[in-house]
Design an enzyme around this catalytic site. Structure first.
Site, PDB file in Angstrom:
ATOM      1  N   VAL A  82      -4.215   2.673  -9.202  1.00 45.90           N
ATOM      2  CA  VAL A  82      -3.445   3.674  -8.445  1.00 45.90           C
ATOM      3  C   VAL A  82      -4.409   4.614  -7.717  1.00 45.90           C
ATOM      4  O   VAL A  82      -5.371   5.117  -8.299  1.00 45.90           O
ATOM      5  CB  VAL A  82      -2.520   4.477  -9.389  1.00 45.90           C
ATOM      6  CG1 VAL A  82      -1.818   5.599  -8.625  1.00 45.90           C
ATOM      7  CG2 VAL A  82      -1.500   3.542 -10.032  1.00 45.90           C
ATOM      8  N   LYS A  83      -4.123   4.797  -6.423  1.00 50.10           N
ATOM      9  CA  LYS A  83      -5.000   5.649  -5.605  1.00 50.10           C
ATOM     10  C   LYS A  83      -4.289   6.978  -5.354  1.00 50.10           C
ATOM     11  O   LYS A  83      -3.130   6.996  -4.930  1.00 50.10           O
ATOM     12  CB  LYS A  83      -5.245   4.920  -4.284  1.00 50.10           C
ATOM     13  CG  LYS A  83      -6.518   5.261  -3.577  1.00 50.10           C
ATOM     14  CD  LYS A  83      -6.639   4.308  -2.385  1.00 50.10           C
ATOM     15  CE  LYS A  83      -7.857   4.537  -1.574  1.00 50.10           C
ATOM     16  NZ  LYS A  83      -7.787   3.789  -0.318  1.00 50.10           N
TER      17      LYS A  83
END
Ligand code: E4P
Length: 217
Positions: A82-83
């Protein structure tokens, strides 16, 4: 040094994955928009092509919604990373997701102090953007040198993922500094293979070989 490709174009990703040199993929909202596809579908397809981490970026700006988006994206495939953006809400989200065992890539990093915060928040990757700093007359690779040194000083586990790479010299400098990962557009990865003396040398070898009339098999 690991090589990630910075694209949401599955044709490019498939071709590069075939080289055996691709360790992961990064995307961002602009790259997803460019693909013209639904985000969850394109991320799922990329995750099937590449075994390594595939960064999928949240688009909310508040912590609660970022967290919900991050959990949703992580559920798409086990190799989703997840960014989150380097904001207060992003780092708060990073801490919660990291504590849950989700790898997090903290993006849009432009200072060493920001990178220090991301490591303290438990990020798996920090993405300092070298090209965008160069664009405004600042020293992108100088930032990488600072972050690598700071992370070594404190033995942080966060990996330095050099982002916004624009050309092969950025890759060379990243490797010399000991950055863990470089994410680059497909054309930069392809440029790394090329050298005019390789082409010239191969042409001469093959011309001489043809004169022998031999075949190896
Ligand atoms: C990285 O994760 C980013 O998507 C990317 O490297 C940004 O690069 P750009 O500055 O060329 O858009």
């Amino acid at each position: 040094m690991k090589f990630f490709v910075d694209t949401a174009d599955v044709t490019d990703i498939r071709a590069l994955a075939g080289s055996g040199l691709l360790d992961g993929v990064t995307t961002n909202p602009s790259l997803i928009a460019k693909s013209g596809r639904k985000m969850s579908e394109v991320i799922a397809e990329i995750c099937e092509i590449v075994e390594g981490p595939v960064s999928a970026e949240v688009t909310a700006t508040d912590h609660e919604t970022m967290l919900a988006e991050g959990r949703y994206l992580r559920a798409i495939a086990s190799n989703v990373c997840v960014k989150v953006p380097l904001t207060e809400a992003g780092l708060r989200t990073c801490k919660v997701l990291s504590d849950e065992g989700t790898p997090v890539n903290v993006t849009l990093c432009f200072s060493a102090n920001q990178a220090l915060l991301a490591a303290k928040a438990g990020a798996s990757f920090i993405s300092p953007f070298v090209g965008r700093l160069d664009d405004i007359g600042q020293d992108g690779m100088g930032l990488i040198a600072d972050v690598v040194q700071i992370y070594r000083n404190y033995a942080f586990k966060t990996e330095v993922l050099v982002a916004s790479i624009r050309h092969p010299v950025h890759v060379l400098q990243s490797a010399k500094l000991g950055a863990h990962v470089g994410t680059m557009p497909p054309n930069v990865i392809r440029a790394l293979f090329k050298h005019p003396l390789t082409d010239k040398g191969l042409e001469a070898f093959l011309a001489d070989w043809a004169k022998t009339g031999q075949k190896i098999i």
